[in-house]
Motif scaffolding. Structure first.
Motif, short mmCIF file in Angstrom:
data_model
loop_
_atom_site.label_atom_id
_atom_site.label_comp_id
_atom_site.label_asym_id
_atom_site.label_seq_id
_atom_site.Cartn_x
_atom_site.Cartn_y
_atom_site.Cartn_z
N ASN A 85 3.51 -3.97 -1.46
CA ASN A 85 3.99 -2.68 -1.14
C ASN A 85 4.25 -2.52 0.20
N ILE A 86 5.34 -1.87 0.57
CA ILE A 86 5.53 -1.33 1.94
C ILE A 86 4.83 -0.43 2.40
N LYS A 87 3.87 -0.61 3.42
CA LYS A 87 3.03 0.30 3.90
C LYS A 87 3.39 0.85 5.40
N VAL A 88 3.91 0.04 6.13
CA VAL A 88 4.73 0.44 7.43
C VAL A 88 6.05 0.28 7.36
N ALA A 89 6.78 1.29 7.46
CA ALA A 89 8.46 1.20 7.48
C ALA A 89 8.88 0.42 8.46
N LYS A 90 10.11 -0.32 8.33
CA LYS A 90 10.62 -1.12 9.43
C LYS A 90 11.01 -0.28 10.56
N GLY A 91 10.44 -1.04 12.12
CA GLY A 91 10.70 -0.04 13.13
C GLY A 91 9.47 0.79 13.52
N GLN A 92 8.54 1.39 12.56
CA GLN A 92 7.48 2.26 12.70
C GLN A 92 6.31 1.50 13.50
N THR A 93 5.87 1.90 14.50
CA THR A 93 4.49 1.50 15.06
C THR A 93 3.36 2.20 14.64
N MET A 94 2.29 1.39 14.21
CA MET A 94 1.04 1.93 13.83
C MET A 94 0.34 2.78 15.05
N THR A 95 -0.14 3.99 14.75
CA THR A 95 -0.72 4.63 15.75
C THR A 95 -2.14 3.98 16.09
N GLU A 96 -2.92 4.27 17.14
CA GLU A 96 -4.37 3.93 17.00
C GLU A 96 -5.25 4.32 15.96
N GLN A 97 -4.96 5.46 15.49
CA GLN A 97 -5.99 6.11 14.43
C GLN A 97 -5.50 5.29 13.36
N GLU A 98 -4.36 4.96 12.89
CA GLU A 98 -4.08 4.10 11.64
C GLU A 98 -4.47 2.75 11.87
N LEU A 99 -4.50 2.17 13.15
CA LEU A 99 -5.28 0.94 13.16
C LEU A 99 -6.72 1.14 13.17
N TYR A 100 -7.34 2.16 13.56
CA TYR A 100 -8.95 2.35 13.53
C TYR A 100 -9.24 2.51 12.09
N HIS A 101 -8.43 3.16 11.36
CA HIS A 101 -8.73 3.46 9.93
C HIS A 101 -8.06 2.71 8.94
N TRP A 102 -7.68 1.66 9.43
CA TRP A 102 -6.82 0.56 8.50
C TRP A 102 -7.83 0.33 7.19
N ASN A 103 -7.22 0.45 6.11
CA ASN A 103 -8.15 0.25 4.86
C ASN A 103 -7.58 -0.75 3.67
N TRP A 104 -6.35 -1.50 4.06
CA TRP A 104 -5.85 -2.49 3.04
C TRP A 104 -5.43 -3.48 3.90
N SER A 105 -5.47 -4.72 3.05
CA SER A 105 -5.05 -6.01 3.52
C SER A 105 -3.44 -6.32 3.54
N ILE A 106 -2.89 -6.87 4.62
CA ILE A 106 -1.50 -7.14 4.55
C ILE A 106 -1.19 -8.63 3.65
N GLU A 107 -0.14 -8.81 3.28
CA GLU A 107 0.15 -9.96 2.60
C GLU A 107 -0.34 -11.22 3.53
N GLY A 108 -0.92 -11.90 2.75
CA GLY A 108 -1.45 -13.29 3.21
C GLY A 108 -2.94 -13.09 3.39
N VAL A 109 -3.48 -12.08 3.24
CA VAL A 109 -5.08 -11.94 3.50
C VAL A 109 -5.52 -11.76 1.87
N SER A 110 -6.62 -12.52 1.34
CA SER A 110 -7.16 -12.37 0.16
C SER A 110 -8.63 -12.47 0.20
N GLY A 111 -9.47 -11.62 -0.73
CA GLY A 111 -10.78 -11.45 -0.69
C GLY A 111 -11.37 -10.26 -0.54
N LEU A 112 -10.57 -9.30 0.18
CA LEU A 112 -11.23 -8.02 0.29
C LEU A 112 -11.10 -7.12 -0.63
N ASP A 113 -9.89 -7.16 -1.14
CA ASP A 113 -9.49 -5.95 -2.04
C ASP A 113 -9.42 -6.21 -3.81
N GLY A 114 -10.45 -7.31 -3.97
CA GLY A 114 -10.91 -7.15 -5.37
C GLY A 114 -10.13 -8.25 -6.18
#
Length: 374
Positions: free
Chosen positions: A345-374
């Motif tokens: 699923n697209i979580k951050v749109a193309k060209g959009q920069t994540m804010t520091e608070q979005e990085l601080y509150h990050w609660n989902w894994s990106i593609e290629g990361v396994s083992g945290l989301d069940g």
């Protein structure tokens, strides 16, 4: 008035989050409660008591050790000041009892060096004349501030080196719990690795503890048995580094320089340093100018990569450090969309920069990361 963009770059709450929490931007650029009480009354250093509550043992050579160094910096900066601490505080009602004990002992300021949530929050509400800080905290009060580090930037830099040094592109991560600091760390690490190895993946194993050398060693062993050749994690000790050393693999660490436990395996570490922050906040408390702040300490000002390990090739170090320099001098952020989660699923749109608070509150894994989301 400082701009919203500059506020985000410095690591303070963004204006949307500030408004939602009832906070306002001061002329100094610090976020404060909209209805904050007046600064707490001054205290003479020789009459002050500063308390620290730790999640692990001060001998861990990791997270708690780093905070203990901060307490020692306070003692050195303010001769005659009294300090006290309790280590290995559980996440239970015992935490509330310990924080209440600090207050009953006459503490003028209490630092919780990990997120204790309601166990601390309820104590702070009932002690308005005591200044509180919660590391990685989420619920500010008129007398309770929060602080943490922008670890995702040096983690991305270390990920570049890890990706370049991994023959297979299979990276492993020893996790504590599926919390934002773990999500931001795993995601940033893999994003950095994929700049040099687009097919890199990151497998995670959670051990449900911040300090458990035996469990961390077992998790590191399992990851290597599963084909990973570079390990990373957020542990407060060197268990998985020793595993990597014994198996002829590589590792990136957290908190402090632990290379002596695996000199051939050591790539670098995400090192933290809270000394200046603690000295500054205690100084404000003593002089009578303290009100709570909400800060993410930046790379170079509370968190950074450690010196590269002896086996890191010069060209790999140079490639990673070129990105670090760009971050430090140009405010470069690599956390720009399009970014998809582990389910595509697209979580951050193309060209959009994540804010520091979005990085601080990050609660989902990106593609290629396994083992945290069940």
């Amino acid at each position: 008035m400082i701009s919203t963009k500059e506020l985000s770059r410095r690591g303070f709450l963004n204006m949307g989050a500030a408004a939602g929490a009832g906070l306002v931007l001061s002329q100094t650029g610090l976020i404060r409660p909209a209805h904050a009480a007046a600064p707490l009354a001054p205290v003479k250093a020789e009459e002050a008591l500063i308390a620290f509550g730790h999640t692990g043992p001060t001998s861990d050579e990791g997270w708690t050790w780093a905070h203990d160094q901060g307490m020692k910096a306070v003692e050195a900066a303010f001769p005659g000041i009294k300090t006290t601490y309790v280590e290995s505080i559980p996440y239970s009602a015992d935490a509330t009892r310990i924080f209440r004990q600090f207050v009953s002992q006459g503490a003028n300021m209490v630092f919780a060096t990990s997120n204790y949530g309601d166990f601390l929050y309820d104590v702070a509400k009932r002690a308005p004349k005591v200044g509180f800080y919660e590391c990685d905290g989420r619920n500010p009060l008129d007398n309770l501030g929060t602080y943490y580090v922008q670890h995702w930037y040096p983690t991305y830099v270390a990920g570049i080196a890890a990706g370049a040094m991994s023959p297979t592109g299979k990276l492993g991560y020893v996790a504590s719990f599926p919390v934002p600091s773990v999500y931001s760390g795993t995601n940033a690490f893999l994003m950095g690795a994929r700049t040099v190895n687009p097919n890199a993946t990151l497998q995670c194993i959670s051990i449900n503890s911040w300090f458990d050398p035996q469990a961390a060693t077992q998790a590191g062993t399992a990851l290597l048995d599963n084909g990973c050749d570079v390990l990373f994690g957020i542990m407060d000790e060197a268990g998985y580094l020793q595993v990597a050393q014994d198996r002829g693999k590589k590792a990136v660490m957290w908190n402090t320089d632990l290379r002596r436990y695996g000199p051939d395996a050591y790539i670098s570490s995400i090192v933290v340093n809270f000394n200046d922050f603690y000295v500054k906040q205690v100084g404000r408390r003593l002089e009578g100018s303290w009100t709570p702040t909400y800060e993410l300490l930046p790379m170079g000002g509370g968190v950074d990569r450690d010196a590269w390990g002896a086996t890191v090739p010069a060209e790999v170090a140079a490639k990673a450090d070129a990105v670090r320099t760009k971050m430090m001098t140009e405010g470069y952020s690599p956390f720009v969309g399009e970014i998809k989660d582990a389910k595509g699923n697209i979580k951050v749109a193309k060209g959009q920069t994540m804010t520091e608070q979005e990085l601080y509150h990050w609660n989902w894994s990106i593609e290629g990361v396994s083992g945290l989301d069940g």
